[in-house]
Write an enzyme that holds these catalytic residues in place. Structure first.
Site, mmCIF file in Angstrom:
data_model
loop_
_atom_site.group_PDB
_atom_site.id
_atom_site.type_symbol
_atom_site.label_atom_id
_atom_site.label_comp_id
_atom_site.label_asym_id
_atom_site.label_seq_id
_atom_site.Cartn_x
_atom_site.Cartn_y
_atom_site.Cartn_z
ATOM 1 N N ARG A 264 0.853 -1.183 0.000
ATOM 2 C CA ARG A 264 0.000 0.000 0.000
ATOM 3 C C ARG A 264 0.891 1.236 0.000
ATOM 4 O O ARG A 264 1.880 1.306 0.732
ATOM 5 C CB ARG A 264 -0.918 0.031 1.228
ATOM 6 C CG ARG A 264 -2.092 -0.947 1.154
ATOM 7 C CD ARG A 264 -3.115 -0.484 0.127
ATOM 8 N NE ARG A 264 -4.318 -1.309 0.102
ATOM 9 C CZ ARG A 264 -4.512 -2.348 -0.699
ATOM 10 N NH1 ARG A 264 -3.540 -2.728 -1.509
ATOM 11 N NH2 ARG A 264 -5.650 -3.011 -0.684
ATOM 12 N N GLU A 293 -3.479 7.237 -6.368
ATOM 13 C CA GLU A 293 -3.658 6.439 -7.579
ATOM 14 C C GLU A 293 -4.971 6.826 -8.245
ATOM 15 O O GLU A 293 -5.991 6.917 -7.556
ATOM 16 C CB GLU A 293 -3.638 4.948 -7.242
ATOM 17 C CG GLU A 293 -2.298 4.497 -6.669
ATOM 18 C CD GLU A 293 -2.254 3.009 -6.331
ATOM 19 O OE1 GLU A 293 -3.166 2.257 -6.769
ATOM 20 O OE2 GLU A 293 -1.315 2.587 -5.638
ATOM 21 N N HIS A 316 0.189 -0.672 -10.053
ATOM 22 C CA HIS A 316 -0.636 -1.424 -9.104
ATOM 23 C C HIS A 316 -1.222 -2.677 -9.765
ATOM 24 O O HIS A 316 -2.435 -2.907 -9.743
ATOM 25 C CB HIS A 316 -1.756 -0.556 -8.531
ATOM 26 C CG HIS A 316 -2.264 -1.058 -7.208
ATOM 27 N ND1 HIS A 316 -2.862 -0.246 -6.276
ATOM 28 C CD2 HIS A 316 -2.267 -2.301 -6.663
ATOM 29 C CE1 HIS A 316 -3.211 -0.958 -5.222
ATOM 30 N NE2 HIS A 316 -2.859 -2.229 -5.433
#
Length: 359
Positions: A264, A293, A316
């Site tokens: 994270r 993001e 990601h």
């Protein structure tokens, strides 16, 4: 949305472009056949970013569209549908919500609990995929794989990558520190151990026997930084772990170390990483997650990347694999089967327990 068959337990398969509605359908019908009547709904993620919808986060789609799709449904299986209080109150007939991920941030667990709706999830669904990606990021970073590939694609032969000052360490013989040893970190530890690394782990919740002979558990997170050539982050995001990687801990590493984060973004102070790279204290960093993001391309990390610093970044995607999509759908399908059969759920969430699952 497909027309719902006339009979069977009504289930909405609310998928997206990763876990397709058809994958949910296949897993549901594989377990229950004609006992379920599956309707389909597809959201735009990942083509359109997920985000906040009312009080829930990491959600795709709109409340209005979901409210309409849930009419008459007794169960919903999904990855990212925005199951807000408004959505749930508009569909009081719902009995079970199957969230095909570990962190059910797209569901208002407290509202579901108040309304008597069972919420289940699939913890660890992408543990192997993320672990493999983490090791891949380590190798890409230490062996300069992206830079070398880009140079050849640009028709340039960069033989200087064989200079002693440019080459990186092998996994074999390195001391690698892991912050967290759950479904992801534990698998990373086993892979690195098999490759010949000395693995250190800081995880107050890890069971020592689970890493017996694979890694050494340490009691102080600072010790991991002080002793490791590479540090990789795998902790859950809580107020205690936010910025667990900061300037002070990076300074504990010996010069020339590497940092990897595929967990994270907020676990790492990215400004501190930029400073450590600019000073030369860190030799490289690899990231699959970011402070925001989609990413802010004006962040100094991209300035350093343009200047040729050893930085590897991916958008990601560590948890994305064919197997993850099927494993996730299979997990929630099994929970619906158990619900219909009157069996205890494997992974039921409560408002209190949901906080621990949001990683």
């Amino acid at each position: 949305m497909n027309n719902q068959p006339a009979s069977g337990y009504p289930v909405l398969a609310a998928g997206d472009h990763f876990i397709l509605p058809g994958i949910f359908r296949t897993e549901l019908e594989h377990r229950m056949g004609g006992a379920v009547a599956v309707s389909e709904l597809e959201f735009d993620w990942p083509d359109a970013p997920f985000g906040d919808v009312a009080e829930v986060s990491e959600a795709s789609g709109t409340e209005d569209r979901l409210i309409e799709a849930l009419r008459g449904q007794k169960a919903v299986v999904t990855q990212l549908a925005p199951l807000t209080r408004r959505v749930l109150e508009a569909n009081p007939q719902l009995e079970i919500i199957g969230v095909s991920r570990g962190g059910p941030t797209n569901v208002n667990i407290a509202a579901a609990e108040e309304l008597g709706i069972k919420v289940v999830n699939v913890p660890g669904r992408n543990g192997i995929a993320t672990a493999e990606m983490t090791v891949g990021l380590m190798l890409a970073l230490s062996r300069r794989i992206p830079e070398s590939h880009t140079a050849l694609a640009e028709r340039r032969w960069r033989g200087e990558f064989y200079r002693h000052a440019e080459v990186g360490p092998e996994i074999n013989g390195s001391t690698i520190g892991l912050i967290g040893a759950g479904a992801v970190g534990g698998h990373v530890a086993r892979v690195l151990h098999a490759m010949g690394a000395t693995v250190l782990v800081f995880d107050p919740y890890a069971k020592p026997v689970s890493l017996d002979g694979v890694a050494t558990l340490v009691d102080d997170v600072d010790d991991v930084f002080a002793r490791s050539t590479i540090v990789s982050v795998h902790a859950r995001l809580t107020e205690e772990t936010r910025h667990i990687v900061d300037a002070e801990r990076l300074a504990l590493m010996a010069p020339g170390g590497h940092l990897v984060n595929a967990a994270r973004g907020p676990l790492v102070d990215y400004d501190a990483v930029v400073a450590a790279l600019e000073s030369g204290h860190l030799a490289g960093a690899a990231f699959d997650v970011f402070p925001t993001e989609p990413v802010d391309f004006d962040h100094p990390l991209f300035t350093l990347l343009d200047k040729g610093y050893n930085i590897v970044m991916t958008p990601h995607i560590a948890g994305a694999s064919k197997q993850v999509a099927v494993r996730a759908a299979a997990g929630v399908a099994e929970e619906v089967r158990r619900h219909l059969a009157g069996e205890a759920p494997l992974h039921e969430l409560t408002a209190i327990g949901a906080t621990a699952a949001r990683a």
